[in-house]
Design a protein around this motif. Structure first.
Motif, PDB file in Angstrom:
ATOM      1  N   VAL A 197       0.823  -1.217   0.000  1.00 64.87           N
ATOM      2  CA  VAL A 197       0.000   0.000   0.000  1.00 64.87           C
ATOM      3  C   VAL A 197       0.856   1.265   0.000  1.00 64.87           C
ATOM      4  O   VAL A 197       0.608   2.201  -0.770  1.00 64.87           O
ATOM      5  N   LEU A 198       1.858   1.300   0.858  1.00 69.14           N
ATOM      6  CA  LEU A 198       2.693   2.498   1.006  1.00 69.14           C
ATOM      7  C   LEU A 198       3.917   2.487   0.105  1.00 69.14           C
ATOM      8  O   LEU A 198       4.563   3.522  -0.073  1.00 69.14           O
ATOM      9  N   GLY A 199       4.256   1.317  -0.449  1.00 70.96           N
ATOM     10  CA  GLY A 199       5.502   1.191  -1.170  1.00 70.96           C
ATOM     11  C   GLY A 199       6.594   0.778  -0.199  1.00 70.96           C
ATOM     12  O   GLY A 199       6.479   0.957   1.010  1.00 70.96           O
ATOM     13  N   GLN A 200       7.674   0.210  -0.723  1.00 72.97           N
ATOM     14  CA  GLN A 200       8.740  -0.272   0.148  1.00 72.97           C
ATOM     15  C   GLN A 200       9.399   0.859   0.922  1.00 72.97           C
ATOM     16  O   GLN A 200       9.681   0.740   2.116  1.00 72.97           O
ATOM     17  N   ALA A 201       9.643   1.981   0.245  1.00 75.75           N
ATOM     18  CA  ALA A 201      10.233   3.127   0.944  1.00 75.75           C
ATOM     19  C   ALA A 201       9.261   3.693   1.963  1.00 75.75           C
ATOM     20  O   ALA A 201       9.642   4.055   3.081  1.00 75.75           O
ATOM     21  N   GLY A 202       7.976   3.763   1.585  1.00 78.28           N
ATOM     22  CA  GLY A 202       6.972   4.286   2.505  1.00 78.28           C
ATOM     23  C   GLY A 202       6.836   3.424   3.743  1.00 78.28           C
ATOM     24  O   GLY A 202       6.706   3.929   4.865  1.00 78.28           O
ATOM     25  N   ALA A 203       6.865   2.085   3.577  1.00 82.31           N
ATOM     26  CA  ALA A 203       6.781   1.188   4.729  1.00 82.31           C
ATOM     27  C   ALA A 203       7.993   1.372   5.637  1.00 82.31           C
ATOM     28  O   ALA A 203       7.876   1.355   6.865  1.00 82.31           O
ATOM     29  N   ALA A 204       9.166   1.561   5.033  1.00 89.58           N
ATOM     30  CA  ALA A 204      10.371   1.783   5.829  1.00 89.58           C
ATOM     31  C   ALA A 204      10.272   3.087   6.623  1.00 89.58           C
ATOM     32  O   ALA A 204      10.681   3.166   7.789  1.00 89.58           O
ATOM     33  N   ILE A 205       9.711   4.124   5.990  1.00 80.56           N
ATOM     34  CA  ILE A 205       9.526   5.400   6.692  1.00 80.56           C
ATOM     35  C   ILE A 205       8.556   5.224   7.852  1.00 80.56           C
ATOM     36  O   ILE A 205       8.774   5.743   8.954  1.00 80.56           O
ATOM     37  N   ALA A 206       7.450   4.490   7.618  1.00 77.52           N
ATOM     38  CA  ALA A 206       6.474   4.259   8.679  1.00 77.52           C
ATOM     39  C   ALA A 206       7.120   3.525   9.855  1.00 77.52           C
ATOM     40  O   ALA A 206       6.901   3.884  11.021  1.00 77.52           O
ATOM     41  N   ILE A 207       7.923   2.516   9.564  1.00 70.44           N
ATOM     42  CA  ILE A 207       8.611   1.772  10.624  1.00 70.44           C
ATOM     43  C   ILE A 207       9.561   2.688  11.387  1.00 70.44           C
ATOM     44  O   ILE A 207       9.668   2.634  12.623  1.00 70.44           O
TER      45      ILE A 207
END
Length: 405
Positions: A345-355
């Motif tokens: 949903v967020l993209g791999q970079a977006g998921a990393a930012i969320a984490i």
């Protein structure tokens, strides 16, 4: 000034604690000798949003004041006016009876006027043999005299707030223009840096502008745009520090190779084909474009704790950022399925930012996995984007650094 004793409304109109409080405040106020009634009216008009008044209520107040014969409201005068509803309606531009009664109630609730109802609910005055008014029933204008200084202060606050709004709006317009043109320079001159990410960040901020912003809306947008301006300026200042082993690589990741593409797909947020290649879609499946990408330097400034989990205790690329996010996912107890869904949903970079943001706030989050799933669900519905969360963390770190300094 005759404020009388505590009065209650006639008929079925209820007496409330607020009305009692208003009457006590009027009695105890440090009342001036006299004030210009129209000056007080202008102050109330300027502060109407703070007092919860609409334009029609102001029209009714204007009509009430017109029935007071003197220009000044004085403590030595009878401040009760007693026009009928028909007379009030005529002077209030023919306002309907139902609306008139509603506006009178609003003025009473706001503490602008006080009801002094007669035994039968009618409005009238009793005069002495000399023609002087001995007693009157209607609406007391005493609060206008008692609260004149308060209304003036409220009007000044509103005026100051409007000035701040205009100043901040002008600043936002300027910094928005500056950021847009600086990003354009970086992109057109092919300067090293995360220019596509900076532009995506710029679009994200502008996309959250509202049609009728409040002072808080303008302040939030200005803070975010200033942070992006700092980041873009830093990219321009440090462009020579960015080195690339392959001139075809971009700042967000690596290009797709013919072999062993799986490891690259696991970690990199976006991909570009090499110059001269016709297409890479026949050789491997390309992941969808990242919905939101921000300059890596900005992410690390907002979420510095993630650097400790990168290779060698540092994060210098998106590959290392996402590798660190996988480590943190395991440490926080986020399930592989929750993280995979976030990547989709967020993209791999977006998921990393969320984490990374979750790591910064881990002391305030009971379940990192549940929190990530909630963010993912909201993002899927279009109710969440990374920008506000990242900028909030960035501001929190900047405030913390200022206090520490």
């Amino acid at each position: 000034m005759d404020t009388g004793s505590l009065t209650t409304p006639f008929g079925r109109r209820p007496m409330t604690l607020t009305l009692v409080k208003r009457q006590f405040e009027t009695k105890k106020a440090d009342t001036p000798t006299a004030v210009d009634k129209w000056r007080v009216f202008r102050d109330i008009g300027d502060a109407r949003t703070r007092l919860g008044l609409q334009d029609r209520a102001l029209a009714v107040l204007n009509a009430l004041l017109s029935f007071f014969p003197a220009t000044e409201l004085g403590s030595d005068k009878n401040l009760i006016v007693f026009p009928s509803n028909a007379q009030l309606s005529a002077r209030a531009n023919g306002i309907a009876g139902t609306t008139l009664r509603k506006c009178l109630g609003t003025l009473v609730e706001a503490g602008i006027i006080i009801r002094k109802d007669s035994p039968n609910g009618k409005r009238y005055a009793r005069k002495s043999g000399e023609g002087d008014i001995e007693d009157a029933y209607g609406f007391s204008l005493a609060p206008l005299l008692a609260r004149a200084a308060e209304f003036a202060a409220l009007a000044q606050e509103v005026a100051a707030e409007q000035r701040r709004f205009r100043i901040m709006k002008d600043r936002l317009t300027i910094v928005r223009r500056d950021v847009r043109k600086l990003i354009t320079v970086g992109m057109e001159e092919n300067l090293p840096g995360d220019w596509a990410a900076a532009e995506a960040c710029f679009i994200d901020i502008v996309g959250r502008f509202v049609r009728r912003p409040t002072l808080d809306d303008i302040s939030t947008s200005l803070d975010e745009m200033n942070l992006l301006h700092e980041e873009v300026s830093r990219m321009l200042e440090t462009q020579e520090e960015i080195k690339k082993s392959d001139g075809n690589d971009i700042a967000f990741g690596c290009h797709i190779q013919d072999s062993n593409t799986e490891s690259c797909n696991e970690l990199e947020p976006s991909f570009e084909k090499k110059q001269g290649e016709k297409s890479v879609t026949n050789k491997t499946t390309t992941r969808k474009d990242e919905p939101e990408v921000f300059p890596l330097s900005m992410v690390l400034r907002a979420c510095p704790e993630i650097t400790a989990y990168g290779p060698g205790g540092s994060v210098s690329s998106w590959r290392e950022m996402m590798a660190a996010a996988v480590t943190i996912r395991q440490m926080l107890g986020v399930s592989p399925s929750a993280y995979e869904e976030a990547c989709e949903v967020l993209g791999q970079a977006g998921a990393a930012i969320a984490i990374a943001c979750i790591l910064e706030r881990t002391g305030h989050i009971n379940s990192a996995g549940g929190y990530l799933r909630d963010l993912t669900s909201r993002a899927r519905r279009g109710e969440f984007s990374l920008g506000p969360m990242l900028f909030a963390q960035l501001r929190a770190n900047d405030v913390g650094a200022q206090k520490a300094g």
